[in-house]
Design a protein around this motif. Structure first.
Motif, PDB file in Angstrom:
ATOM      1  N   SER A 138       5.064   7.423 -17.157  1.00  0.00           N
ATOM      2  CA  SER A 138       3.920   6.821 -16.469  1.00  0.00           C
ATOM      3  C   SER A 138       3.981   5.295 -16.544  1.00  0.00           C
ATOM      4  O   SER A 138       3.719   4.599 -15.556  1.00  0.00           O
ATOM      5  CB  SER A 138       2.617   7.321 -17.085  1.00  0.00           C
ATOM      6  OG  SER A 138       2.491   8.718 -16.954  1.00  0.00           O
ATOM      7  N   VAL A 139       4.334   4.781 -17.727  1.00  0.00           N
ATOM      8  CA  VAL A 139       4.476   3.325 -17.890  1.00  0.00           C
ATOM      9  C   VAL A 139       5.591   2.804 -16.996  1.00  0.00           C
ATOM     10  O   VAL A 139       5.461   1.740 -16.362  1.00  0.00           O
ATOM     11  CB  VAL A 139       4.750   2.977 -19.367  1.00  0.00           C
ATOM     12  CG1 VAL A 139       5.095   1.490 -19.524  1.00  0.00           C
ATOM     13  CG2 VAL A 139       3.547   3.329 -20.238  1.00  0.00           C
ATOM     14  N   TYR A 140       6.682   3.564 -16.904  1.00  0.00           N
ATOM     15  CA  TYR A 140       7.803   3.136 -16.061  1.00  0.00           C
ATOM     16  C   TYR A 140       7.394   3.082 -14.592  1.00  0.00           C
ATOM     17  O   TYR A 140       7.735   2.136 -13.874  1.00  0.00           O
ATOM     18  CB  TYR A 140       8.986   4.091 -16.250  1.00  0.00           C
ATOM     19  CG  TYR A 140      10.210   3.660 -15.474  1.00  0.00           C
ATOM     20  CD1 TYR A 140      11.101   2.742 -16.013  1.00  0.00           C
ATOM     21  CD2 TYR A 140      10.460   4.135 -14.197  1.00  0.00           C
ATOM     22  CE1 TYR A 140      12.209   2.311 -15.301  1.00  0.00           C
ATOM     23  CE2 TYR A 140      11.561   3.727 -13.480  1.00  0.00           C
ATOM     24  CZ  TYR A 140      12.438   2.815 -14.037  1.00  0.00           C
ATOM     25  OH  TYR A 140      13.526   2.386 -13.311  1.00  0.00           O
ATOM     26  N   ILE A 141       6.659   4.106 -14.131  1.00  0.00           N
ATOM     27  CA  ILE A 141       6.227   4.133 -12.738  1.00  0.00           C
ATOM     28  C   ILE A 141       5.334   2.931 -12.436  1.00  0.00           C
ATOM     29  O   ILE A 141       5.468   2.280 -11.393  1.00  0.00           O
ATOM     30  CB  ILE A 141       5.490   5.453 -12.430  1.00  0.00           C
ATOM     31  CG1 ILE A 141       6.485   6.622 -12.447  1.00  0.00           C
ATOM     32  CG2 ILE A 141       4.793   5.389 -11.070  1.00  0.00           C
ATOM     33  CD1 ILE A 141       5.839   7.985 -12.297  1.00  0.00           C
ATOM     34  N   ALA A 142       4.414   2.619 -13.346  1.00  0.00           N
ATOM     35  CA  ALA A 142       3.545   1.466 -13.158  1.00  0.00           C
ATOM     36  C   ALA A 142       4.344   0.166 -13.108  1.00  0.00           C
ATOM     37  O   ALA A 142       4.051  -0.735 -12.305  1.00  0.00           O
ATOM     38  CB  ALA A 142       2.503   1.403 -14.282  1.00  0.00           C
ATOM     39  N   THR A 143       5.380   0.093 -13.938  1.00  0.00           N
ATOM     40  CA  THR A 143       6.185  -1.129 -13.995  1.00  0.00           C
ATOM     41  C   THR A 143       7.017  -1.315 -12.741  1.00  0.00           C
ATOM     42  O   THR A 143       7.115  -2.430 -12.204  1.00  0.00           O
ATOM     43  CB  THR A 143       7.102  -1.105 -15.235  1.00  0.00           C
ATOM     44  OG1 THR A 143       6.306  -0.948 -16.406  1.00  0.00           O
ATOM     45  CG2 THR A 143       7.914  -2.386 -15.343  1.00  0.00           C
ATOM     46  N   ILE A 144       7.617  -0.231 -12.245  1.00  0.00           N
ATOM     47  CA  ILE A 144       8.446  -0.390 -11.046  1.00  0.00           C
ATOM     48  C   ILE A 144       7.573  -0.660  -9.826  1.00  0.00           C
ATOM     49  O   ILE A 144       7.990  -1.345  -8.880  1.00  0.00           O
ATOM     50  CB  ILE A 144       9.367   0.825 -10.824  1.00  0.00           C
ATOM     51  CG1 ILE A 144      10.453   0.452  -9.803  1.00  0.00           C
ATOM     52  CG2 ILE A 144       8.600   2.057 -10.368  1.00  0.00           C
ATOM     53  CD1 ILE A 144      11.553   1.462  -9.659  1.00  0.00           C
ATOM     54  N   LEU A 145       6.333  -0.150  -9.840  1.00  0.00           N
ATOM     55  CA  LEU A 145       5.397  -0.499  -8.760  1.00  0.00           C
ATOM     56  C   LEU A 145       5.092  -1.996  -8.809  1.00  0.00           C
ATOM     57  O   LEU A 145       5.080  -2.671  -7.766  1.00  0.00           O
ATOM     58  CB  LEU A 145       4.113   0.317  -8.902  1.00  0.00           C
ATOM     59  CG  LEU A 145       2.980  -0.060  -7.939  1.00  0.00           C
ATOM     60  CD1 LEU A 145       3.403   0.125  -6.494  1.00  0.00           C
ATOM     61  CD2 LEU A 145       1.726   0.765  -8.242  1.00  0.00           C
ATOM     62  N   GLY A 163       0.817  -1.207   0.000  1.00  0.00           N
ATOM     63  CA  GLY A 163       0.000   0.000   0.000  1.00  0.00           C
ATOM     64  C   GLY A 163       0.853   1.260   0.000  1.00  0.00           C
ATOM     65  O   GLY A 163       0.551   2.221  -0.724  1.00  0.00           O
ATOM     66  N   ALA A 164       1.933   1.239   0.781  1.00  0.00           N
ATOM     67  CA  ALA A 164       2.840   2.390   0.813  1.00  0.00           C
ATOM     68  C   ALA A 164       3.511   2.592  -0.545  1.00  0.00           C
ATOM     69  O   ALA A 164       3.688   3.730  -1.007  1.00  0.00           O
ATOM     70  CB  ALA A 164       3.887   2.198   1.901  1.00  0.00           C
TER      71      ALA A 164
END
Length: 223
Positions: free
Chosen positions: A149-156, A122-123
């Motif tokens: 944005s795609v990168y942020i989603a992938t690293i999440l 969650g954090a």
């Protein structure tokens, strides 16, 4: 030494070369762009890929480390093309990490068994959304918004998939990776050119990033 055979063993030598390259690069962070500086930055993680190969590590780990080293080489150069190339390399590296973690993990059942994992997930999600919101308005040129944005989603996804493993070294490495990328994005897009925080963020980004790669590598090879 962590691997059999003493300091002369190939695996231990590869680890020492990686550590030496990481330290040398730390002392060259503020120097002008040059080939030797790019080479030593690339070598730090490339030698972790060599180490993983020598120790018979998972091919997904070797591929992720090799792609990360390519990303390091590209990001050590100036220009938008180099930045996009580095972003693509790390995007692919995270894809291999996600596959590795899901393949090696114990599934989402761990989230039910250990509530702290769900709390960390969650954090991570809150952190990723905050970075996306902050960067969306500040990224220039606007064409970079979608790939970032795609990168942020992938690293999440990488961070959450790491939480399916019992190996806490790998979990810690994923958390450090996200922290490093968050600081890097802040330095590149959120801090002003004359911000005094630029003096320490470059060093923090490198130390967190290298520690992340080292933790993930050693977690799989020794864990």
């Amino acid at each position: 030494m962590p691997f059999p055979g003493g300091i002369d063993a190939n695996a231990n030598a590869a680890l020492l070369f990686s550590l030496a390259a990481a330290v040398i690069y730390a002392f060259t962070i503020d120097m002008p762009q040059m080939l030797a500086r790019s080479a030593v930055k690339t070598l730090a993680v490339a030698m972790l890929a060599v180490l993983a190969s020598l120790q018979g590590g998972p091919w997904l780990l070797i591929a992720a480390l090799a792609l990360s080293a390519i990303g390091d080489a590209l990001l050590s150069r100036d220009g938008e093309k180099a930045f996009l190339g580095g972003l693509a390399s790390f995007l692919a590296a995270h894809g291999f990490y996600i596959a590795l973690f899901l393949r090696s993990g114990d599934g989402v059942g761990l989230f039910l068994a250990d509530p702290w994992r769900a709390a960390i997930a969650g954090a991570m999600a809150v952190f990723a959304l905050a970075m996306l919101f902050a960067l969306w308005r500040r990224v220039s040129p606007a064409a970079l918004r979608l790939p970032i944005s795609v990168y942020i989603a992938t690293i999440l996804a990488m961070g959450i998939s790491a939480l399916t493993l019992s190996n806490l070294w790998v979990v810690g490495g994923a958390v450090l990776f996200m922290a490093s990328d968050g600081l890097l994005a802040s330095e590149k897009f959120l801090l002003s050119a004359i911000s005094p925080h630029r003096d320490w963020t470059r060093y923090a980004v490198w130390m967190l990033y290298y520690a992340a790669q080292m933790a993930i590598t050693m977690g799989f090879l020794l864990g």
